[in-house]
Scaffold this motif. Structure first.
Motif, PDB file in Angstrom:
ATOM      1  N   SER A   7       0.826  -1.206   0.000  1.00 26.45           N
ATOM      2  CA  SER A   7       0.000   0.000   0.000  1.00 26.45           C
ATOM      3  C   SER A   7       0.860   1.255   0.000  1.00 26.45           C
ATOM      4  CB  SER A   7      -0.910   0.004   1.227  1.00 26.45           C
ATOM      5  OG  SER A   7      -1.618   1.229   1.306  1.00 26.45           O
ATOM      6  N   THR A  48      -2.847   4.166  11.125  1.00 21.83           N
ATOM      7  CA  THR A  48      -2.972   3.263  12.269  1.00 21.83           C
ATOM      8  C   THR A  48      -1.737   3.290  13.157  1.00 21.83           C
ATOM      9  OG1 THR A  48      -2.025   1.355  11.113  1.00 21.83           O
ATOM     10  CG2 THR A  48      -4.400   1.738  10.848  1.00 21.83           C
ATOM     11  N   ASP A  71       0.503  -2.890   8.790  1.00 20.42           N
ATOM     12  CA  ASP A  71      -0.866  -2.958   8.287  1.00 20.42           C
ATOM     13  C   ASP A  71      -0.943  -2.661   6.795  1.00 20.42           C
ATOM     14  OD1 ASP A  71      -1.824  -3.577  10.777  1.00 20.42           O
ATOM     15  OD2 ASP A  71      -2.340  -1.513  11.309  1.00 20.42           O
ATOM     16  N   TYR A  72       0.078  -2.039   6.248  1.00 20.58           N
ATOM     17  CA  TYR A  72       0.045  -1.612   4.851  1.00 20.58           C
ATOM     18  C   TYR A  72       1.012  -2.406   3.973  1.00 20.58           C
ATOM     19  CZ  TYR A  72      -2.491   2.230   6.977  1.00 20.58           C
ATOM     20  OH  TYR A  72      -3.414   2.966   7.681  1.00 20.58           O
ATOM     21  N   TRP A  79      -7.116  -1.902   2.511  1.00 20.55           N
ATOM     22  CA  TRP A  79      -5.872  -1.452   3.126  1.00 20.55           C
ATOM     23  C   TRP A  79      -4.974  -0.727   2.129  1.00 20.55           C
ATOM     24  CZ3 TRP A  79      -5.455  -1.422   8.211  1.00 20.55           C
ATOM     25  CH2 TRP A  79      -6.273  -2.281   8.947  1.00 20.55           C
TER      26      TRP A  79
END
Length: 248
Positions: free
Chosen positions: A119, A125, A130-131, A212
């Motif tokens: 991403s 966050t 998370d990416y 995401w």
């Protein structure tokens, strides 16, 4: 009296200097000892790693020889199957199917190409992980393809077998013992429309990853080439069941 005081003061200074010099010498000696111990430990560790490397290299060479021998035997079986003897065509077809299933031959056919990239969205966050694409994301795509009837799958050129591992090792992913970083390219041979629809359906795997900001590009192709598995598969515990064992 004044002379005596000066003399005592001078002797005291000499004593202090001697103490400081002694302390510095002791500290230097201690540093030398620690450095020597560290060097010895490093040398011992390096020697151990070298031995492990040599052992692994010898094992790899032995496995490569085994693969060459098996491929030679397989060529003989192919020649026998193509010799025109009775039942040879059925044997040839069965052998071809087994080779494809075992990943021991290059295959080509229609299918889909999937390209996944990390991403580029802003991190809201606070967790950079998370990416990023993880092994679980790749497994979700691969499982969806298998469920949709994919007959052969590769990830960054690595043929995926039933026992192929896909797992995170730091910031990269290990596949068949080799490490790869994003972008990840997956080829899947099968009914291209069925595979495409399975991935891009509403709330499907592409939809979830897109939430995401992970970029997933899926394209249908009329002809894809997936190479054979280049490693070795060794069975140490599993063996075929004989008739007597099966009846028992």
């Amino acid at each position: 009296m004044k002379i005596k005081w000066k003399r005592n003061k001078g002797e005291l200074a000499v004593v202090v200097v001697c103490i400081i010099v002694g302390y510095l010498l002791a500290a230097q000696l201690r540093t030398v000892q620690l450095t020597g111990a560290a060097d010895a430990a490093s040398a011992s560790r390096l020697e151990t790693l070298q031995e492990l490397y040599n052992e692994q290299s010898e094992q790899n060479e032995a496995l490569e020889d085994q693969v060459k021998q098996l491929q030679s035997e397989l060529s003989i079986y192919r020649e026998q199957a193509a010799s025109g003897e009775a039942g040879s065509e059925a044997l040839r077809q069965e052998l071809e199917q087994l080779e494809i299933t075992a990943g021991r031959t290059d295959v080509e056919g229609p299918g889909v190409c999937i390209i996944l990239e990390d991403s580029t969205q802003s991190n809201v966050t606070g967790n950079e992980a998370d990416y990023l694409i993880h092994d679980s994301d790749l497994l979700s795509v691969v499982n969806e393809l298998r469920s949709a009837g994919a007959e052969a799958i590769s990830l960054n050129g690595e043929r995926l077998l039933a026992n192929s591992e896909i797992r995170c090792t730091g910031a990269v992913v290990t596949v068949n013992g080799r490490r790869y970083a994003a972008p990840y390219v997956i080829f899947a041979i099968g009914d291209k429309e069925t595979l495409y629809n399975a991935l891009t359906m509403r709330n499907g795997v592409v939809d979830v990853l897109g939430q995401w900001g992970i970029t997933v590009k899926v394209t249908m192709n009329d002809l894809l080439l997936i190479p054979k598995y280049s490693g070795t598969v060794e069975y140490r515990y599993a063996h075929t069941v004989t008739g007597e064992e099966g009846n028992g």
